[in-house]
Write a protein that holds these residues in place. Structure first.
Motif, PDB file in Angstrom:
ATOM      1  N   ASN A 172      -6.498  -3.934  -9.081  1.00  0.00           N
ATOM      2  CA  ASN A 172      -5.707  -3.483  -7.948  1.00  0.00           C
ATOM      3  C   ASN A 172      -6.635  -2.816  -6.940  1.00  0.00           C
ATOM      4  O   ASN A 172      -7.845  -2.723  -7.162  1.00  0.00           O
ATOM      5  CB  ASN A 172      -4.548  -2.575  -8.393  1.00  0.00           C
ATOM      6  CG  ASN A 172      -5.013  -1.261  -9.014  1.00  0.00           C
ATOM      7  OD1 ASN A 172      -6.155  -0.823  -8.858  1.00  0.00           O
ATOM      8  ND2 ASN A 172      -4.115  -0.621  -9.740  1.00  0.00           N
ATOM      9  N   THR A 173      -6.104  -2.355  -5.837  1.00  0.00           N
ATOM     10  CA  THR A 173      -6.948  -1.805  -4.776  1.00  0.00           C
ATOM     11  C   THR A 173      -7.542  -0.447  -5.135  1.00  0.00           C
ATOM     12  O   THR A 173      -8.382   0.067  -4.400  1.00  0.00           O
ATOM     13  CB  THR A 173      -6.157  -1.692  -3.451  1.00  0.00           C
ATOM     14  OG1 THR A 173      -4.971  -0.944  -3.670  1.00  0.00           O
ATOM     15  CG2 THR A 173      -5.834  -3.071  -2.906  1.00  0.00           C
ATOM     16  N   ASN A 174      -7.135   0.121  -6.254  1.00  0.00           N
ATOM     17  CA  ASN A 174      -7.754   1.357  -6.758  1.00  0.00           C
ATOM     18  C   ASN A 174      -8.833   1.049  -7.799  1.00  0.00           C
ATOM     19  O   ASN A 174      -9.279   1.942  -8.512  1.00  0.00           O
ATOM     20  CB  ASN A 174      -6.693   2.286  -7.352  1.00  0.00           C
ATOM     21  CG  ASN A 174      -5.763   2.807  -6.302  1.00  0.00           C
ATOM     22  OD1 ASN A 174      -6.191   3.204  -5.214  1.00  0.00           O
ATOM     23  ND2 ASN A 174      -4.470   2.797  -6.581  1.00  0.00           N
ATOM     24  N   ASN A 175      -9.210  -0.229  -7.905  1.00  0.00           N
ATOM     25  CA  ASN A 175     -10.223  -0.705  -8.858  1.00  0.00           C
ATOM     26  C   ASN A 175      -9.810  -0.588 -10.318  1.00  0.00           C
ATOM     27  O   ASN A 175     -10.659  -0.596 -11.211  1.00  0.00           O
ATOM     28  CB  ASN A 175     -11.581  -0.021  -8.637  1.00  0.00           C
ATOM     29  CG  ASN A 175     -12.276  -0.532  -7.407  1.00  0.00           C
ATOM     30  OD1 ASN A 175     -12.084  -1.669  -6.991  1.00  0.00           O
ATOM     31  ND2 ASN A 175     -13.097   0.315  -6.800  1.00  0.00           N
ATOM     32  N   ASN A 176      -8.512  -0.488 -10.576  1.00  0.00           N
ATOM     33  CA  ASN A 176      -8.033  -0.512 -11.958  1.00  0.00           C
ATOM     34  C   ASN A 176      -7.971  -1.959 -12.425  1.00  0.00           C
ATOM     35  O   ASN A 176      -7.402  -2.814 -11.743  1.00  0.00           O
ATOM     36  CB  ASN A 176      -6.644   0.131 -12.059  1.00  0.00           C
ATOM     37  CG  ASN A 176      -6.684   1.602 -11.707  1.00  0.00           C
ATOM     38  OD1 ASN A 176      -7.557   2.333 -12.149  1.00  0.00           O
ATOM     39  ND2 ASN A 176      -5.750   2.020 -10.885  1.00  0.00           N
ATOM     40  N   VAL A 177      -8.545  -2.225 -13.582  1.00  0.00           N
ATOM     41  CA  VAL A 177      -8.593  -3.581 -14.115  1.00  0.00           C
ATOM     42  C   VAL A 177      -7.241  -3.924 -14.734  1.00  0.00           C
ATOM     43  O   VAL A 177      -6.763  -3.242 -15.639  1.00  0.00           O
ATOM     44  CB  VAL A 177      -9.718  -3.720 -15.166  1.00  0.00           C
ATOM     45  CG1 VAL A 177      -9.726  -5.119 -15.762  1.00  0.00           C
ATOM     46  CG2 VAL A 177     -11.069  -3.382 -14.552  1.00  0.00           C
ATOM     47  N   LEU A 178      -6.634  -4.986 -14.226  1.00  0.00           N
ATOM     48  CA  LEU A 178      -5.350  -5.458 -14.735  1.00  0.00           C
ATOM     49  C   LEU A 178      -5.528  -6.629 -15.693  1.00  0.00           C
ATOM     50  O   LEU A 178      -4.728  -6.828 -16.602  1.00  0.00           O
ATOM     51  CB  LEU A 178      -4.448  -5.876 -13.572  1.00  0.00           C
ATOM     52  CG  LEU A 178      -4.222  -4.814 -12.493  1.00  0.00           C
ATOM     53  CD1 LEU A 178      -3.382  -5.370 -11.365  1.00  0.00           C
ATOM     54  CD2 LEU A 178      -3.585  -3.564 -13.089  1.00  0.00           C
ATOM     55  N   PHE A 179      -6.591  -7.401 -15.480  1.00  0.00           N
ATOM     56  CA  PHE A 179      -6.875  -8.554 -16.340  1.00  0.00           C
ATOM     57  C   PHE A 179      -8.349  -8.898 -16.200  1.00  0.00           C
ATOM     58  O   PHE A 179      -8.874  -8.923 -15.086  1.00  0.00           O
ATOM     59  CB  PHE A 179      -6.017  -9.765 -15.919  1.00  0.00           C
ATOM     60  CG  PHE A 179      -6.132 -10.916 -16.861  1.00  0.00           C
ATOM     61  CD1 PHE A 179      -5.314 -10.995 -17.972  1.00  0.00           C
ATOM     62  CD2 PHE A 179      -7.061 -11.917 -16.644  1.00  0.00           C
ATOM     63  CE1 PHE A 179      -5.426 -12.058 -18.865  1.00  0.00           C
ATOM     64  CE2 PHE A 179      -7.182 -12.978 -17.519  1.00  0.00           C
ATOM     65  CZ  PHE A 179      -6.362 -13.052 -18.631  1.00  0.00           C
ATOM     66  N   ASN A 180      -9.001  -9.184 -17.317  1.00  0.00           N
ATOM     67  CA  ASN A 180     -10.407  -9.584 -17.288  1.00  0.00           C
ATOM     68  C   ASN A 180     -10.734 -10.329 -18.574  1.00  0.00           C
ATOM     69  O   ASN A 180     -10.838  -9.703 -19.630  1.00  0.00           O
ATOM     70  CB  ASN A 180     -11.316  -8.360 -17.132  1.00  0.00           C
ATOM     71  CG  ASN A 180     -12.768  -8.741 -17.041  1.00  0.00           C
ATOM     72  OD1 ASN A 180     -13.147  -9.621 -16.270  1.00  0.00           O
ATOM     73  ND2 ASN A 180     -13.603  -8.093 -17.836  1.00  0.00           N
ATOM     74  N   HIS A 181     -10.836 -11.657 -18.473  1.00  0.00           N
ATOM     75  CA  HIS A 181     -11.113 -12.450 -19.667  1.00  0.00           C
ATOM     76  C   HIS A 181     -12.003 -13.641 -19.349  1.00  0.00           C
ATOM     77  O   HIS A 181     -11.963 -14.193 -18.259  1.00  0.00           O
ATOM     78  CB  HIS A 181      -9.817 -12.996 -20.279  1.00  0.00           C
ATOM     79  CG  HIS A 181      -9.051 -11.984 -21.052  1.00  0.00           C
ATOM     80  ND1 HIS A 181      -9.398 -11.575 -22.315  1.00  0.00           N
ATOM     81  CD2 HIS A 181      -7.937 -11.290 -20.728  1.00  0.00           C
ATOM     82  CE1 HIS A 181      -8.536 -10.672 -22.728  1.00  0.00           C
ATOM     83  NE2 HIS A 181      -7.640 -10.480 -21.780  1.00  0.00           N
ATOM     84  N   LEU A 182     -12.761 -14.028 -20.367  1.00  0.00           N
ATOM     85  CA  LEU A 182     -13.443 -15.314 -20.383  1.00  0.00           C
ATOM     86  C   LEU A 182     -12.505 -16.298 -21.078  1.00  0.00           C
ATOM     87  O   LEU A 182     -11.685 -15.890 -21.915  1.00  0.00           O
ATOM     88  CB  LEU A 182     -14.744 -15.242 -21.191  1.00  0.00           C
ATOM     89  CG  LEU A 182     -15.915 -14.489 -20.600  1.00  0.00           C
ATOM     90  CD1 LEU A 182     -17.045 -14.387 -21.624  1.00  0.00           C
ATOM     91  CD2 LEU A 182     -16.414 -15.177 -19.345  1.00  0.00           C
ATOM     92  N   PHE A 183     -12.645 -17.576 -20.744  1.00  0.00           N
ATOM     93  CA  PHE A 183     -11.826 -18.614 -21.362  1.00  0.00           C
ATOM     94  C   PHE A 183     -12.719 -19.736 -21.876  1.00  0.00           C
ATOM     95  O   PHE A 183     -13.747 -20.035 -21.282  1.00  0.00           O
ATOM     96  CB  PHE A 183     -10.847 -19.226 -20.347  1.00  0.00           C
ATOM     97  CG  PHE A 183     -10.029 -18.219 -19.625  1.00  0.00           C
ATOM     98  CD1 PHE A 183      -8.981 -17.560 -20.240  1.00  0.00           C
ATOM     99  CD2 PHE A 183     -10.311 -17.912 -18.300  1.00  0.00           C
ATOM    100  CE1 PHE A 183      -8.228 -16.617 -19.558  1.00  0.00           C
ATOM    101  CE2 PHE A 183      -9.572 -16.971 -17.611  1.00  0.00           C
ATOM    102  CZ  PHE A 183      -8.523 -16.327 -18.240  1.00  0.00           C
ATOM    103  N   CYS A 184     -12.265 -20.364 -22.914  1.00  0.00           N
ATOM    104  CA  CYS A 184     -12.917 -21.576 -23.388  1.00  0.00           C
ATOM    105  C   CYS A 184     -12.354 -22.737 -22.573  1.00  0.00           C
ATOM    106  O   CYS A 184     -11.138 -22.911 -22.517  1.00  0.00           O
ATOM    107  CB  CYS A 184     -12.614 -21.780 -24.868  1.00  0.00           C
ATOM    108  SG  CYS A 184     -13.427 -23.235 -25.551  1.00  0.00           S
ATOM    109  N   PRO A 185     -13.215 -23.505 -21.930  1.00  0.00           N
ATOM    110  CA  PRO A 185     -12.697 -24.642 -21.152  1.00  0.00           C
ATOM    111  C   PRO A 185     -12.251 -25.774 -22.073  1.00  0.00           C
ATOM    112  O   PRO A 185     -12.716 -25.900 -23.197  1.00  0.00           O
ATOM    113  CB  PRO A 185     -13.893 -25.053 -20.298  1.00  0.00           C
ATOM    114  CG  PRO A 185     -15.086 -24.543 -21.023  1.00  0.00           C
ATOM    115  CD  PRO A 185     -14.649 -23.341 -21.807  1.00  0.00           C
ATOM    116  N   LYS A 186     -11.331 -26.605 -21.560  1.00  0.00           N
ATOM    117  CA  LYS A 186     -10.838 -27.763 -22.319  1.00  0.00           C
ATOM    118  C   LYS A 186     -11.771 -28.957 -22.223  1.00  0.00           C
ATOM    119  O   LYS A 186     -11.977 -29.667 -23.190  1.00  0.00           O
ATOM    120  CB  LYS A 186      -9.474 -28.200 -21.774  1.00  0.00           C
ATOM    121  CG  LYS A 186      -8.320 -27.393 -22.219  1.00  0.00           C
ATOM    122  CD  LYS A 186      -7.047 -28.018 -21.663  1.00  0.00           C
ATOM    123  CE  LYS A 186      -5.823 -27.327 -22.169  1.00  0.00           C
ATOM    124  NZ  LYS A 186      -4.594 -27.929 -21.648  1.00  0.00           N
TER     125      LYS A 186
END
Length: 164
Positions: free
Chosen positions: A28-42
């Motif tokens: 968000n604009t306060n730099n709070n992390v809402l989501f952060n992930h790596l993914f395995c591609p298909k």
């Protein structure tokens, strides 16, 4: 700062014909992390890590993007504006994300000078005085999202100062 404005950073595998999301960060604009992930591609099993700083072997044990779709959609649906840099929403929509009713602001569109290799996040940060790591392999999605947030708000500040 507006809680309905979210900043996102996405890293893709390339090449463009089979691009897949390998990292998504939303703050968000306060730099709070809402989501952060790596993914395995298909599909993609190899890509140029010098572009996104992510080695393919870092993703093999990660879940697919679709494992997080409900969580990501809930976060995105809470926004009225998504702010990014050179990140097409095409790849989010390709994964089934509904972005209807959400304004998309690509900071690169405001910064673009030549439409070439100089329109980078690194150069945007240099221009606005944000200290972003120059080592792509040490850079995280969180750092990139925070850089976009900082530069976006500097752009807005300068625009208001110029009466635009």
């Amino acid at each position: 700062m507006n809680d309905k404005e979210l900043i996102y950073w996405v890293d893709l595998t390339g090449p463009e014909s089979i691009d897949e999301i390998v990292r998504l960060t939303i703050i968000n604009t306060n730099n709070n992390v809402l989501f952060n992930h790596l993914f395995c591609p298909k599909v993609a099993d190899y890509w140029d890590s010098d572009i996104n700083g992510i080695e393919p072997e870092e993703t093999y044990r990660e879940k697919l993007f679709e494992s997080y779709k409900t969580e990501i959609q809930k976060i995105l649906s809470s926004a009225n504006k998504l702010i990014t840099f050179y990140a097409s929403t095409f790849f989010l929509q390709k994964q089934g994300m509904d972005l209807s009713g959400i304004q998309i602001c690509d900071v690169a569109d405001c910064f673009r000078v030549t439409g070439g290799d100089t329109d980078t996040l690194d150069n945007l940060c240099t221009y606005y005085g944000y200290n972003l790591s120059t080592n792509i392999h040490e850079r995280t999605g969180i750092e990139c999202a925070k850089a976009i947030n900082y530069c976006y708000h500097k752009m807005e500040e300068y625009s208001r100062a110029q009466g635009k």
